[in-house]
Design a protein around this motif. Structure first.
Motif, PDB file in Angstrom:
ATOM      1  N   SER A 116     -44.085  59.725  19.322  1.00 52.23           N
ATOM      2  CA  SER A 116     -42.697  59.391  19.637  1.00 52.23           C
ATOM      3  C   SER A 116     -42.103  60.678  20.183  1.00 52.23           C
ATOM      4  N   PRO A 128     -39.783  55.788  30.229  1.00 53.43           N
ATOM      5  CA  PRO A 128     -39.583  54.730  29.227  1.00 53.43           C
ATOM      6  C   PRO A 128     -40.895  54.097  28.738  1.00 53.43           C
ATOM      7  N   ASP A 129     -41.937  54.115  29.548  1.00 53.19           N
ATOM      8  CA  ASP A 129     -43.212  53.522  29.161  1.00 53.19           C
ATOM      9  C   ASP A 129     -44.081  54.458  28.322  1.00 53.19           C
ATOM     10  N   TRP A 130     -43.746  55.729  28.244  1.00 52.56           N
ATOM     11  CA  TRP A 130     -44.554  56.690  27.490  1.00 52.56           C
ATOM     12  C   TRP A 130     -44.691  56.297  26.027  1.00 52.56           C
ATOM     13  N   GLU A 131     -43.643  55.693  25.486  1.00 54.06           N
ATOM     14  CA  GLU A 131     -43.613  55.363  24.064  1.00 54.06           C
ATOM     15  C   GLU A 131     -44.820  54.517  23.656  1.00 54.06           C
ATOM     16  N   TYR A 132     -45.381  53.804  24.595  1.00 50.60           N
ATOM     17  CA  TYR A 132     -46.473  52.890  24.278  1.00 50.60           C
ATOM     18  C   TYR A 132     -47.845  53.466  24.589  1.00 50.60           C
ATOM     19  N   ASP A 133     -47.889  54.635  25.210  1.00 54.01           N
ATOM     20  CA  ASP A 133     -49.158  55.250  25.589  1.00 54.01           C
ATOM     21  C   ASP A 133     -49.503  56.392  24.653  1.00 54.01           C
ATOM     22  N   SER A 168     -41.165  59.796  36.060  1.00 52.84           N
ATOM     23  CA  SER A 168     -40.463  58.575  36.438  1.00 52.84           C
ATOM     24  C   SER A 168     -40.834  57.385  35.556  1.00 52.84           C
ATOM     25  N   ASP A 169     -41.954  57.479  34.850  1.00 53.40           N
ATOM     26  CA  ASP A 169     -42.390  56.403  33.950  1.00 53.40           C
ATOM     27  C   ASP A 169     -41.997  56.666  32.501  1.00 53.40           C
ATOM     28  N   LEU A 201     -49.429  61.201  32.893  1.00 48.72           N
ATOM     29  CA  LEU A 201     -48.089  60.630  32.799  1.00 48.72           C
ATOM     30  C   LEU A 201     -47.251  61.048  33.997  1.00 48.72           C
ATOM     31  N   GLU A 214     -50.889  58.684  18.499  1.00 43.40           N
ATOM     32  CA  GLU A 214     -49.686  57.881  18.721  1.00 43.40           C
ATOM     33  C   GLU A 214     -48.501  58.843  18.644  1.00 43.40           C
TER      34      GLU A 214
END
Length: 70
Positions: free
Chosen positions: A66, A47-52, A44-45, A41, A64
């Motif tokens: 949060s 916001p996209d962590w939520e989906y990984d 800087s990414d 990870l 999974e």
């Protein structure tokens, strides 16, 4: 001249992460930078962590997640 006010929000990067694996029930506490590297990870990414999903460092099952800030 009247002074105007504003609120300044200071943002600080986390220093460590803690979670419990739902598979092997291990309590994991890890340096934040090591966590990012281990999970592939980038801060800087965020916001996209939520989906990984992440992997448990002990049993290597995908989890999974949060995120919350303390």
């Amino acid at each position: 001249m009247k002074r105007l006010e504003t609120i300044v929000t200071l943002a600080q990067a986390p220093t460590d992460v803690e979670f419990t694996c739902p598979y092997c029930e291990s309590n994991i506490s890890e340096d934040f930078e090591d966590f990012l590297d281990d999970q592939g990870l980038s801060w800087s990414d965020f916001p996209d962590w939520e989906y990984d999903p992440i992997k448990c460092p002990f049993c290597e099952n995908e989890i999974e997640v949060s995120y919350e800030f303390d």
